[in-house]
Design an enzyme around this catalytic site. Structure first.
Site, PDB file in Angstrom:
ATOM      1  N   ASP A   1      -6.915  -2.754   3.863  1.00  0.00           N
ATOM      2  CA  ASP A   1      -5.593  -2.280   4.286  1.00  0.00           C
ATOM      3  C   ASP A   1      -5.421  -2.301   5.802  1.00  0.00           C
ATOM      4  O   ASP A   1      -4.764  -1.409   6.368  1.00  0.00           O
ATOM      5  CB  ASP A   1      -5.341  -0.857   3.737  1.00  0.00           C
ATOM      6  CG  ASP A   1      -5.442  -0.799   2.224  1.00  0.00           C
ATOM      7  OD1 ASP A   1      -5.024  -1.769   1.567  1.00  0.00           O
ATOM      8  OD2 ASP A   1      -5.946   0.210   1.694  1.00  0.00           O
TER       9      ASP A   1
ATOM     10  N   HIS B   1       0.852  -1.192   0.000  1.00  0.00           N
ATOM     11  CA  HIS B   1       0.000   0.000   0.000  1.00  0.00           C
ATOM     12  C   HIS B   1       0.892   1.247   0.000  1.00  0.00           C
ATOM     13  O   HIS B   1       1.852   1.315   0.761  1.00  0.00           O
ATOM     14  CB  HIS B   1      -0.910  -0.002   1.234  1.00  0.00           C
ATOM     15  CG  HIS B   1      -1.842   1.157   1.251  1.00  0.00           C
ATOM     16  ND1 HIS B   1      -2.930   1.233   0.399  1.00  0.00           N
ATOM     17  CD2 HIS B   1      -1.832   2.307   1.953  1.00  0.00           C
ATOM     18  CE1 HIS B   1      -3.555   2.386   0.606  1.00  0.00           C
ATOM     19  NE2 HIS B   1      -2.908   3.055   1.541  1.00  0.00           N
TER      20      HIS B   1
HETATM   21  C1  GAR Z   1       1.380   0.818  -6.230  1.00  0.00           C
HETATM   22  O1  GAR Z   1       1.765   2.130  -5.908  1.00  0.00           O
HETATM   23  C2  GAR Z   1       0.687   0.148  -5.069  1.00  0.00           C
HETATM   24  O2  GAR Z   1       1.220   0.532  -3.829  1.00  0.00           O
HETATM   25  C3  GAR Z   1      -0.711   0.669  -5.219  1.00  0.00           C
HETATM   26  O3  GAR Z   1      -0.962   0.648  -6.602  1.00  0.00           O
HETATM   27  C4  GAR Z   1       0.275   0.814  -7.304  1.00  0.00           C
HETATM   28  C5  GAR Z   1       0.423  -0.322  -8.262  1.00  0.00           C
HETATM   29  O4  GAR Z   1       1.535  -0.113  -9.077  1.00  0.00           O
HETATM   30  N1  GAR Z   1      -1.656  -0.125  -4.517  1.00  0.00           N
HETATM   31  C6  GAR Z   1      -2.729   0.353  -3.932  1.00  0.00           C
HETATM   32  O5  GAR Z   1      -3.042   1.532  -3.978  1.00  0.00           O
HETATM   33  C7  GAR Z   1      -3.567  -0.675  -3.209  1.00  0.00           C
HETATM   34  N2  GAR Z   1      -4.510  -0.011  -2.351  1.00  0.00           N
HETATM   35  P1  GAR Z   1       2.148  -1.297  -9.922  1.00  0.00           P
HETATM   36  O6  GAR Z   1       0.989  -1.916 -10.703  1.00  0.00           O
HETATM   37  O7  GAR Z   1       3.123  -0.625 -10.829  1.00  0.00           O
HETATM   38  O8  GAR Z   1       2.783  -2.268  -8.981  1.00  0.00           O
END
Ligand code: GAR
Length: 206
Positions: free
Chosen positions: A147, A111
């Site tokens: 979360d 997160h």
């Molecule tokens: C990341 O920043 C992750 O922390 C966030 O989405 C992005 C995915 O990036 N997750 C959330 O917000 C979950 N609540 P990625 O697809 O490049 O790994």
């Protein structure tokens, strides 16, 4: 050491998936990504998996009658590939009972905020709007809340006065790519023990 089989659920870009793939391919963590599953047919995460010869599975949520049925299908895929740990990497759905019961304390999420602050969507934007001086990212085990599960690792970054959402998100993402593979490594080495809300990190050999 036998490699831990990891299943990754991802809805989008897949940069955290890539970080886990890189760490496993380079031998930094005793794990391998056994399958990538997405609820988004267009997810670049699926392409990343294919580029590395990893099975990439798209499951179309509207096709299923209920969340339970959808997750039962996910469980079948994960079993098929012998998955021992599930990593959510930008997976934009709340995990339900079926997955949780199949993988108790064996589902991790990343997160982009220091939990328990700024849960849910747009953690980086929430932090900016709140005016915090520091934010960061959290890897935690998944429970039935959003979360809310036991925290495994966190990394802190400063929020700079000139930061927009993009700048802050990029600074946090760099740290995500470090702590997520690290958390997988600790799990693979059998060094994570959950006691109530707390995750105990057992000493390693290094
Ligand atoms: C990341 O920043 C992750 O922390 C966030 O989405 C992005 C995915 O990036 N997750 C959330 O917000 C979950 N609540 P990625 O697809 O490049 O790994």
């Amino acid at each position: 050491m036998k490699k831990l089989r990891v299943g990754v659920l991802a809805s989008g870009r897949g940069s955290n998936l890539q970080a886990i793939i890189n760490a496993s391919e380079s031998g930094k963590i005793p794990a391998e990504v056994a399958v990538v599953i997405s609820d988004n047919a267009e997810a670049p995460a699926l392409d990343r998996a294919r580029e590395h010869g990893i099975p990439a599975v798209y499951l179309h949520p509207p096709y299923y009658q209920s969340k339970e049925e959808y997750e039962q299908r996910i469980v079948l895929e994960l079993r098929e590939y012998g998955v021992e740990l599930v990593c959510l990497a930008g997976y934009m759905r709340l995990v339900g009972r079926v997955l949780l019961e199949e993988f108790p304390n064996r589902i991790m999420n990343i997160h982009p905020a220091l939990l328990p602050s700024f849960k849910g969507l747009h953690g980086q934007r929430q932090a900016l709007e709140y005016g915090v001086r520091y934010s960061g990212c959290t890897v935690h085990f998944v429970d039935s809340g959003m979360d809310t599960g036991p925290i495994i690792l966190q990394a802190v970054v400063p929020v700079l006065p000139e930061d927009g959402e993009e700048e802050l998100a990029a600074r946090i993402l760099e740290r995500e790519h470090v702590i997520y593979p690290e958390a997988v490594r600790l799990f693979a080495e059998g060094r994570l023990r959950v006691e109530g809300r707390k995750v105990i990190i057992l000493p390693g050999e290094e």
